[in-house]
Design a protein around this motif. Structure first.
Motif, PDB file in Angstrom:
ATOM      1  N   GLN A  93       0.820  -1.205   0.000  1.00 13.13           N
ATOM      2  CA  GLN A  93       0.000   0.000   0.000  1.00 13.13           C
ATOM      3  C   GLN A  93       0.859   1.262   0.000  1.00 13.13           C
ATOM      4  OE1 GLN A  93      -3.485  -0.317   0.029  1.00 13.13           O
ATOM      5  NE2 GLN A  93      -3.107  -2.505  -0.160  1.00 13.13           N
ATOM      6  N   ASP A  94       1.823   1.314   0.931  1.00  8.54           N
ATOM      7  CA  ASP A  94       2.644   2.511   1.121  1.00  8.54           C
ATOM      8  C   ASP A  94       3.846   2.105   1.964  1.00  8.54           C
ATOM      9  OD1 ASP A  94       3.506   5.123   1.030  1.00  8.54           O
ATOM     10  OD2 ASP A  94       1.824   5.974   2.132  1.00  8.54           O
ATOM     11  N   GLY A  95       4.764   3.045   2.138  1.00  7.47           N
ATOM     12  CA  GLY A  95       5.906   2.789   2.997  1.00  7.47           C
ATOM     13  C   GLY A  95       6.958   1.912   2.344  1.00  7.47           C
ATOM     14  N   PRO A  96       7.959   1.488   3.158  1.00  6.03           N
ATOM     15  CA  PRO A  96       9.064   0.683   2.617  1.00  6.03           C
ATOM     16  C   PRO A  96       8.588  -0.673   2.113  1.00  6.03           C
ATOM     17  CG  PRO A  96       9.611   1.579   4.788  1.00  6.03           C
ATOM     18  CD  PRO A  96       8.148   1.794   4.589  1.00  6.03           C
ATOM     19  N   PHE A  97       9.326  -1.189   1.148  1.00  4.58           N
ATOM     20  CA  PHE A  97       9.031  -2.522   0.604  1.00  4.58           C
ATOM     21  C   PHE A  97       9.399  -3.580   1.630  1.00  4.58           C
ATOM     22  CE2 PHE A  97      10.054  -6.219  -2.129  1.00  4.58           C
ATOM     23  CZ  PHE A  97       8.844  -6.321  -2.805  1.00  4.58           C
ATOM     24  N   LYS A  98       8.515  -4.579   1.785  1.00  2.00           N
ATOM     25  CA  LYS A  98       8.728  -5.681   2.712  1.00  2.00           C
ATOM     26  C   LYS A  98       8.708  -7.008   1.954  1.00  2.00           C
ATOM     27  CE  LYS A  98       8.628  -2.927   6.315  1.00  2.00           C
ATOM     28  NZ  LYS A  98       9.857  -2.644   7.091  1.00  2.00           N
ATOM     29  N   PRO A  99       9.343  -8.039   2.513  1.00  2.00           N
ATOM     30  CA  PRO A  99       9.417  -9.324   1.797  1.00  2.00           C
ATOM     31  C   PRO A  99       8.070  -9.881   1.368  1.00  2.00           C
ATOM     32  CG  PRO A  99      10.955  -9.322   3.629  1.00  2.00           C
ATOM     33  CD  PRO A  99      10.133  -8.071   3.762  1.00  2.00           C
ATOM     34  N   HIS A 100       7.039  -9.723   2.213  1.00  2.00           N
ATOM     35  CA  HIS A 100       5.747 -10.321   1.875  1.00  2.00           C
ATOM     36  C   HIS A 100       5.052  -9.603   0.720  1.00  2.00           C
ATOM     37  CE1 HIS A 100       4.292  -7.065   4.537  1.00  2.00           C
ATOM     38  NE2 HIS A 100       3.155  -7.171   3.879  1.00  2.00           N
ATOM     39  N   HIS A 101       5.467  -8.392   0.408  1.00  2.00           N
ATOM     40  CA  HIS A 101       4.859  -7.680  -0.717  1.00  2.00           C
ATOM     41  C   HIS A 101       5.114  -8.394  -2.034  1.00  2.00           C
ATOM     42  CE1 HIS A 101       5.238  -3.725   1.800  1.00  2.00           C
ATOM     43  NE2 HIS A 101       4.125  -4.379   2.081  1.00  2.00           N
ATOM     44  N   LEU A 102       6.305  -8.968  -2.173  1.00  3.71           N
ATOM     45  CA  LEU A 102       6.682  -9.599  -3.434  1.00  3.71           C
ATOM     46  C   LEU A 102       5.717 -10.711  -3.810  1.00  3.71           C
ATOM     47  CD1 LEU A 102       8.895  -9.451  -5.611  1.00  3.71           C
ATOM     48  CD2 LEU A 102      10.131 -11.215  -4.338  1.00  3.71           C
ATOM     49  N   ALA A 103       5.236 -11.447  -2.823  1.00  2.00           N
ATOM     50  CA  ALA A 103       4.349 -12.581  -3.088  1.00  2.00           C
ATOM     51  C   ALA A 103       2.971 -12.149  -3.566  1.00  2.00           C
ATOM     52  CB  ALA A 103       4.224 -13.446  -1.833  1.00  2.00           C
ATOM     53  N   SER A 104       2.655 -10.854  -3.474  1.00  2.00           N
ATOM     54  CA  SER A 104       1.321 -10.389  -3.862  1.00  2.00           C
ATOM     55  C   SER A 104       1.268  -9.869  -5.296  1.00  2.00           C
ATOM     56  CB  SER A 104       0.852  -9.293  -2.907  1.00  2.00           C
ATOM     57  OG  SER A 104       1.580  -8.085  -3.093  1.00  2.00           O
ATOM     58  N   ALA A 105       2.372  -9.967  -6.047  1.00  2.00           N
ATOM     59  CA  ALA A 105       2.399  -9.454  -7.417  1.00  2.00           C
ATOM     60  C   ALA A 105       1.419 -10.210  -8.299  1.00  2.00           C
ATOM     61  CB  ALA A 105       3.804  -9.558  -7.992  1.00  2.00           C
ATOM     62  N   LEU A 106       0.703  -9.476  -9.122  1.00  2.00           N
ATOM     63  CA  LEU A 106      -0.278 -10.083 -10.020  1.00  2.00           C
ATOM     64  C   LEU A 106       0.389 -10.731 -11.223  1.00  2.00           C
ATOM     65  CD1 LEU A 106      -2.984  -7.247 -10.139  1.00  2.00           C
ATOM     66  CD2 LEU A 106      -3.172  -9.432  -8.939  1.00  2.00           C
ATOM     67  N   GLY A 107      -0.192 -11.833 -11.687  1.00  3.16           N
ATOM     68  CA  GLY A 107       0.186 -12.404 -12.967  1.00  3.16           C
ATOM     69  C   GLY A 107       1.540 -13.064 -13.018  1.00  3.16           C
ATOM     70  N   GLY A 108       2.040 -13.552 -11.900  1.00  3.67           N
ATOM     71  CA  GLY A 108       3.315 -14.248 -11.884  1.00  3.67           C
ATOM     72  C   GLY A 108       3.354 -15.276 -10.775  1.00  3.67           C
ATOM     73  N   GLY A 109       4.197 -16.284 -10.927  1.00 12.92           N
ATOM     74  CA  GLY A 109       4.281 -17.314  -9.899  1.00 12.92           C
ATOM     75  C   GLY A 109       2.980 -18.073  -9.782  1.00 12.92           C
ATOM     76  N   SER A 110       2.261 -17.842  -8.679  1.00 14.90           N
ATOM     77  CA  SER A 110       0.992 -18.543  -8.454  1.00 14.90           C
ATOM     78  C   SER A 110      -0.207 -17.612  -8.386  1.00 14.90           C
ATOM     79  CB  SER A 110       1.072 -19.354  -7.148  1.00 14.90           C
ATOM     80  OG  SER A 110       1.329 -18.495  -6.050  1.00 14.90           O
ATOM     81  N   ASN A 111       0.007 -16.301  -8.539  1.00 15.67           N
ATOM     82  CA  ASN A 111      -1.097 -15.338  -8.430  1.00 15.67           C
ATOM     83  C   ASN A 111      -1.696 -15.034  -9.794  1.00 15.67           C
ATOM     84  OD1 ASN A 111      -0.758 -15.018  -5.662  1.00 15.67           O
ATOM     85  ND2 ASN A 111       0.676 -13.329  -5.907  1.00 15.67           N
ATOM     86  N   ASP A 112      -2.976 -15.332  -9.963  1.00 17.67           N
ATOM     87  CA  ASP A 112      -3.645 -15.019 -11.226  1.00 17.67           C
ATOM     88  C   ASP A 112      -3.583 -13.529 -11.510  1.00 17.67           C
ATOM     89  OD1 ASP A 112      -4.343 -17.572 -11.993  1.00 17.67           O
ATOM     90  OD2 ASP A 112      -6.306 -17.519 -11.021  1.00 17.67           O
ATOM     91  N   GLY A 113      -3.479 -13.224 -12.812  1.00 15.56           N
ATOM     92  CA  GLY A 113      -3.416 -11.848 -13.256  1.00 15.56           C
ATOM     93  C   GLY A 113      -4.721 -11.342 -13.823  1.00 15.56           C
ATOM     94  N   VAL A 114      -4.644 -10.512 -14.864  1.00 18.24           N
ATOM     95  CA  VAL A 114      -5.787  -9.701 -15.271  1.00 18.24           C
ATOM     96  C   VAL A 114      -6.238  -9.919 -16.710  1.00 18.24           C
ATOM     97  CG1 VAL A 114      -5.282  -7.901 -13.582  1.00 18.24           C
ATOM     98  CG2 VAL A 114      -4.207  -7.804 -15.853  1.00 18.24           C
ATOM     99  N   LEU A 115      -5.713 -10.936 -17.403  1.00 17.73           N
ATOM    100  CA  LEU A 115      -6.118 -11.163 -18.797  1.00 17.73           C
ATOM    101  C   LEU A 115      -7.456 -11.896 -18.816  1.00 17.73           C
ATOM    102  CD1 LEU A 115      -5.493 -10.710 -21.722  1.00 17.73           C
ATOM    103  CD2 LEU A 115      -3.945 -12.681 -21.688  1.00 17.73           C
TER     104      LEU A 115
END
Length: 340
Positions: free
Chosen positions: A96-118
């Motif tokens: 949301q805001d502030g410094p980047f934290k390790p758990h943020h990376l896992a929330s990226a859309l459309g990569g790894g295991s997280n469905d994206g927007v197509l």
């Protein structure tokens, strides 16, 4: 009432992961979620890497991270959005805001295991989207979540760009062209490199202060020093990777900043970085940005009336052709898929 959505998934093919169109039933909307009818999505170089990475990309993944659309339903505890609002999901749903934290990376859309927007419809957390600026179309807004936010984060959030400074951008892709537009609007001098004379002419028309054809001038770092009377570039958006990093170190000014962003020539950049010490320069690792960065980017673009560069728009059924165009890399700016 149940709803279905068209979507693309990445499924095993003869030469890696292939795009497969199908339909599925949407789950019920949670009380803190919104349902978005997608109007447009855009492609990034990352999406090609995801498609090629059969080892770690989940089979059946819905790809792409960047989209814009219209809210068509809201959960009962959602108060900040209503039906008809135009919104764009953030690249990192959890940042949301502030410094980047390790758990943020896992929330990226459309990569790894997280469905994206197509997909025709996407369900998102109500606090993981931003409003689309009034002056932008949905196609233009869909060009921003990755490339636009990356350029903004590099130059303004971490780089603290000042008017009159010199910015070097490598190539004419989505991040590079957004950086050109943003930095020029802020009064910076932008140098663009490319192997295409035609693209460099277009970059000049968009406000580039100077251009370098690296096929004709292989020692483009020396060309940067010549253009700046030996000073170098205050900001370098390092998009190339191992093939360009040493020249970026040579071209950066004393006290300057290199934004480490791209991997176009691979992931194993191992440059000799001692010159950074004696230049009192810095390297900032940039991995897209937060929703707060996205909001401030939108405000800046509204203030300056900036419209992202879109090279071509494909129909939903032409998504495989959009991927092919991404691989060919003949475009400037962004490639977009529009949905009915």
């Amino acid at each position: 009432m149940t709803m279905t959505t068209r979507q693309y998934r990445l499924t095993p093919g003869t030469t890696g992961l292939a795009l497969q169109q199908d339909t599925r039933q949407l789950p019920l909307l949670a009380e803190d979620q919104i349902l978005i009818r997608i109007g447009a999505v855009s492609l990034n170089y990352r999406d090609r890497l995801v498609q090629q990475d059969a080892a770690t990309t989940r089979s059946g993944l819905v790809p792409l991270s960047d989209a814009a659309g219209t809210v068509v339903a809201v959960g009962r505890h959602v108060s900040q959005w209503r039906e008809g609002d135009r919104v764009s999901p953030g690249f990192f749903a959890a940042w949301q805001d502030g410094p980047f934290k390790p758990h943020h990376l896992a929330s990226a859309l459309g990569g790894g295991s997280n469905d994206g927007v197509l997909s025709d419809y996407v369900i998102a957390q109500a606090d993981a989207v931003v409003a689309v600026p009034d002056h932008l179309s949905l196609a233009e807004a869909a060009a921003l979540p990755c490339a636009g936010v990356t350029a903004w984060h590099a130059l303004f959030e971490r780089g603290q760009l000042q008017a009159g400074e010199t910015v070097l951008v490598q190539g004419t892709g989505g991040v590079a062209m957004m950086a050109l537009q943003l930095a020029s609007a802020h009064g910076a001098r932008v140098i663009v490199t490319s192997s295409s004379t035609a693209k460099l002419r277009r970059a000049e028309a968009l406000g580039a202060w100077a251009t370098i054809n690296y096929r004709e001038e292989a020692d483009w770092d020396k060309a940067v020093l010549d253009l700046t009377e030996g000073v170098g570039a205050d900001h370098i958006l390092e998009l190339g990777g191992p093939a360009t990093y040493t020249r970026s170190l040579n071209a950066v000014a004393h006290g300057g900043r290199i934004a480490q962003i791209g991997v176009l020539s691979g992931f194993d950049a191992a440059p000799h970085i001692t010159p950074m010490q004696f230049k009192n320069a810095s390297i900032n690792g940039i991995c897209v940005g937060s929703l707060a960065h996205h909001v401030r980017l939108n405000q800046f673009m509204t203030q300056h009336g900036i419209h992202p560069i879109i090279e071509h728009q494909f129909a939903f059924d032409e998504a495989p052709q959009a991927y092919s165009a991404l691989a060919e890399a003949n475009h400037m700016g962004k490639l977009v898929v529009t949905l009915d």
